[in-house]
Design an enzyme around this catalytic site. Structure first.
Site: not given
Ligand code: 13P
Length: 252
Positions: A10-11, A95, A164, A170, A209, A230-231
């Site tokens: 969730w950063k 990360h 990653e 992102g 992504s 992520g997003g």
């Protein structure tokens, strides 16, 4: 086949209140899911509320970093002991944003990794090449260096490594299947070189992504043991759809 693991990062999104709503939706979204380890890693300030919501569900939770000392004069850091007390399973380490925005070195990541493993938490060690390394043909050298330094002090391999590529995070530019497979194979070879048979069980996840519409192709590959998202993990619907599609492909 290694068990699929899909973890949401969730950063720095969510406050305790919005994390609570998202965790409630996620808890409901995954009722009845099996054959997959599901996790979410909210900001540290939201861990307590997420733990309250997810306890007893089939979604685990974890942190986005942890320090290499039990306690001490380390302003702004998070301890593994506190994460254990909060019922965390996972800790993301190294990360790309920690490395490139906050200047964490391979050595720092290695110290964190070693301590986290001794604490009984499940590390997710992130490695990946930058756009420049990739264009200069240095992807393997970058991965080898990050893995080698991070695992210097270890007796056994980390449970999970996430590949990653920095340029894919992102950006909407997911790695091509063949590139992902080559990188995962390379990572496993380095781990086997260092840890021999013990490395066979390490799960290598892909991150960068990952979306509902592009996960199936990756999940069909025997090289992919899961994803770090992520997003698309910030919506229960898209996170659910990623996991449902990945499971579907694995079962075919
Ligand atoms: P995105 O899925 O938003 O590209 O982020 C990937 C990531 O950094 C997961 O740790």
């Amino acid at each position: 086949m290694r068990r699929l693991a899909i973890v949401g990062n969730w950063k720095l999104y969510t406050t305790p209140a919005s994390a609570r709503s998202l965790a409630l939706e996620i808890r409901e979204a995954f009722v009845g899911f099996k054959d997959v380890d599901i996790g979410v890693c909210p900001p540290a300030t939201s861990l307590q509320v997420v733990a309250e919501v997810l306890r007893g569900s089939n979604v685990a939770w974890g942190a986005q970093n942890a320090h290499w000392a039990q306690e001490g004069a380390f302003t702004g850091e998070v301890s593994a002991a506190a994460l254990k007390e909060l019922g965390c399973t996972y800790v993301i380490l190294g990360h790309s944003e920690r490395r490139h925005v906050f200047g964490e070195t391979d050595e720092m990541v290695g110290k964190r990794l070693s301590f986290v493993m001794h604490s009984g938490l499940v590390p997710i060690l992130c490695v990946g090449e930058t756009e420049q390394e990739r264009s200069e043909g240095k992807t393997e050298a970058a991965l080898a260096q990050q893995l080698q330094v991070a695992s210097r002090g270890l007796d056994g391999p980390p449970d999970i490594v996430a590949y990653e590529p920095v340029w894919a995070i992102g950006t909407g530019r997911r790695a091509e299947l063949a590139d992902m497979e080559a990188a995962h194979r390379f990572i496993r070879e380095r781990l086997v070189e260092r840890f021999e048979n013990k490395a066979k069980e390490v799960r290598v996840l892909y991150g960068g992504s990952v979306k509902p519409e592009n996960v199936a192709e990756l999940a069909a590959s025997g090289e992919m043991d899961g994803a770090l998202v992520g997003g698309a993990s910030l919506s229960a619907a898209s996170f659910r759809s990623i996991i449902a599609r990945a499971l579907e492909r694995r079962r075919l």
